[in-house]
Design a protein around this motif. Sequence first.
Motif, PDB file in Angstrom:
ATOM      1  N   ASN A   2       0.843  -1.179   0.000  1.00 27.32           N
ATOM      2  CA  ASN A   2       0.000   0.000   0.000  1.00 27.32           C
ATOM      3  C   ASN A   2       0.889   1.244   0.000  1.00 27.32           C
ATOM      4  OD1 ASN A   2      -2.175   1.705   0.303  1.00 27.32           O
ATOM      5  ND2 ASN A   2      -2.112   1.576   2.543  1.00 27.32           N
ATOM      6  N   THR A   3       0.770   2.070  -1.043  1.00 30.91           N
ATOM      7  CA  THR A   3       1.598   3.274  -1.146  1.00 30.91           C
ATOM      8  C   THR A   3       0.957   4.406  -0.355  1.00 30.91           C
ATOM      9  OG1 THR A   3       2.417   2.613  -3.317  1.00 30.91           O
ATOM     10  CG2 THR A   3       2.599   4.945  -2.735  1.00 30.91           C
ATOM     11  N   ARG A   5       0.092   8.073   1.015  1.00 26.19           N
ATOM     12  CA  ARG A   5       0.074   9.460   0.539  1.00 26.19           C
ATOM     13  C   ARG A   5       0.529  10.335   1.705  1.00 26.19           C
ATOM     14  NH1 ARG A   5      -1.812   5.441  -2.790  1.00 26.19           N
ATOM     15  NH2 ARG A   5      -3.200   6.221  -4.409  1.00 26.19           N
ATOM     16  N   ARG A 149       0.257  12.806  -8.854  1.00 24.16           N
ATOM     17  CA  ARG A 149      -0.708  11.873  -9.436  1.00 24.16           C
ATOM     18  C   ARG A 149      -0.078  11.045 -10.555  1.00 24.16           C
ATOM     19  NH1 ARG A 149      -5.607  13.002  -7.197  1.00 24.16           N
ATOM     20  NH2 ARG A 149      -5.768  15.105  -6.346  1.00 24.16           N
ATOM     21  N   LEU A 152       1.910   8.269  -9.038  1.00 26.59           N
ATOM     22  CA  LEU A 152       1.076   7.138  -8.621  1.00 26.59           C
ATOM     23  C   LEU A 152       0.634   6.298  -9.810  1.00 26.59           C
ATOM     24  CD1 LEU A 152      -1.053   8.667  -5.737  1.00 26.59           C
ATOM     25  CD2 LEU A 152       0.675   6.857  -5.580  1.00 26.59           C
ATOM     26  N   ASP A 156       2.079   3.314  -8.075  1.00 29.41           N
ATOM     27  CA  ASP A 156       1.182   2.974  -6.962  1.00 29.41           C
ATOM     28  C   ASP A 156       1.282   1.478  -6.684  1.00 29.41           C
ATOM     29  OD1 ASP A 156      -0.621   3.348  -4.951  1.00 29.41           O
ATOM     30  OD2 ASP A 156      -2.368   3.658  -6.255  1.00 29.41           O
ATOM     31  N   CYS A 164       2.599  14.290  -1.368  1.00 24.61           N
ATOM     32  CA  CYS A 164       1.524  14.843  -2.195  1.00 24.61           C
ATOM     33  C   CYS A 164       1.655  16.345  -2.401  1.00 24.61           C
ATOM     34  CB  CYS A 164       0.169  14.501  -1.587  1.00 24.61           C
ATOM     35  SG  CYS A 164      -0.136  12.739  -1.594  1.00 24.61           S
TER      36      CYS A 164
END
Length: 319
Positions: A2-3, A5, A149, A152, A156, A164
């Motif tokens: 799980n990446t 943020r 974005r 990701l 991701d 972010c």
Amino acid sequence: MNTKRLESVEEAAEILRRGGLVAFPTETVFGLGVDATNERAVRRLFEAKGRPSDNPLIVHLAQKNDWPLAAREVTPAAGPLLARFAPGPLTVVLPKRDEISQLVTAGLDTVGVRAPDHPTAHAILLGAGLPIAAPSANRSGRPSCTTWRSVLQDLDGRIDAVFCEDAVGCGIESTVVDCTGSAPTVLRPGGVTVEQIAAVLPHVDDPTRTAPQPDARVRSPGLAHPHYQPRARVVLVDSPEKAAGEAVAYCGIGAAPPIGANVVHNATFADVQQYAAAFYEFLREADRRGADTIFVQRAPHRGIGHALGDRQRRAAGEV
Ligand code: TXA
Ligand code: MG
């Protein structure tokens, strides 16, 4: 995986200290950071990017005076460059310290070091207190990322965390200058222009001026691999009128995009700095909008246009 943020510099630094992979913004493009002294972590980084192991990584430092973390000495050519352009979009190649993993330098006895000129990158590097190896945060061969974005979209689930906040600055990678030989040599044009470098080092050798040099590939092995390529076909043009087709994207300076073609994405910029800063995200957005062909107006051959033109030719598969 799980990446995460992230919006906390402390958390980013802590994950790096524990051997994690963290993507963070710089004034050029996003870097994918890892502890340069941790071999296991560096191995994970090459895997996450799908990066060929013969392509060395740049070691990032919180400030230019931290060079002893990675390098044995600042050579005579590197001194004036660091004094004038660091922190900033400059990487100097120096003799390597033993503590830096051979994986980082792809077996070379030299190491590229750079101090980014970006508040978040600076704060994360300062917090980590380590030499941080950081290639551009994209899957190998793809355009670099200037937005989190886009990071990701490529990474991701493959990295531990992304910070972010978007990258703000010149938008093209650092200029890499080999300062270990008898003549300082530009290995990759970038955010510091070759004209600026020549003003400080009049005898700098710039083989990138006369495009692909077999020798440059040997000295900087990563240059031999495909780079910066979107899914769509990239066609370099001198004027917008050349753009035609079913699902077309167009970017350039000044003149309006073509009429007649089915344009799914277009952008024209007031000057070459803005063009360079937006170029990678333009390629990625053109892909997202389903472009078949991206018509890219050639950058002028001076200033930052030299580096942008290099990236454009590689995106088009010409180099
Ligand atoms: O602006 C940048 O430089 C960005 C941000 C994240 O700092 N980083 C970046 O890293 O562009 P990467 O891995 O995408 O490109 C590194 C370039 C490659 O062309 C590599 O061959 C060259 O630097 N390089 C690194 N270490 C080297 C060395 N010891 N000798 C010669 N070339 C080296
Ligand atoms: Mg890269």
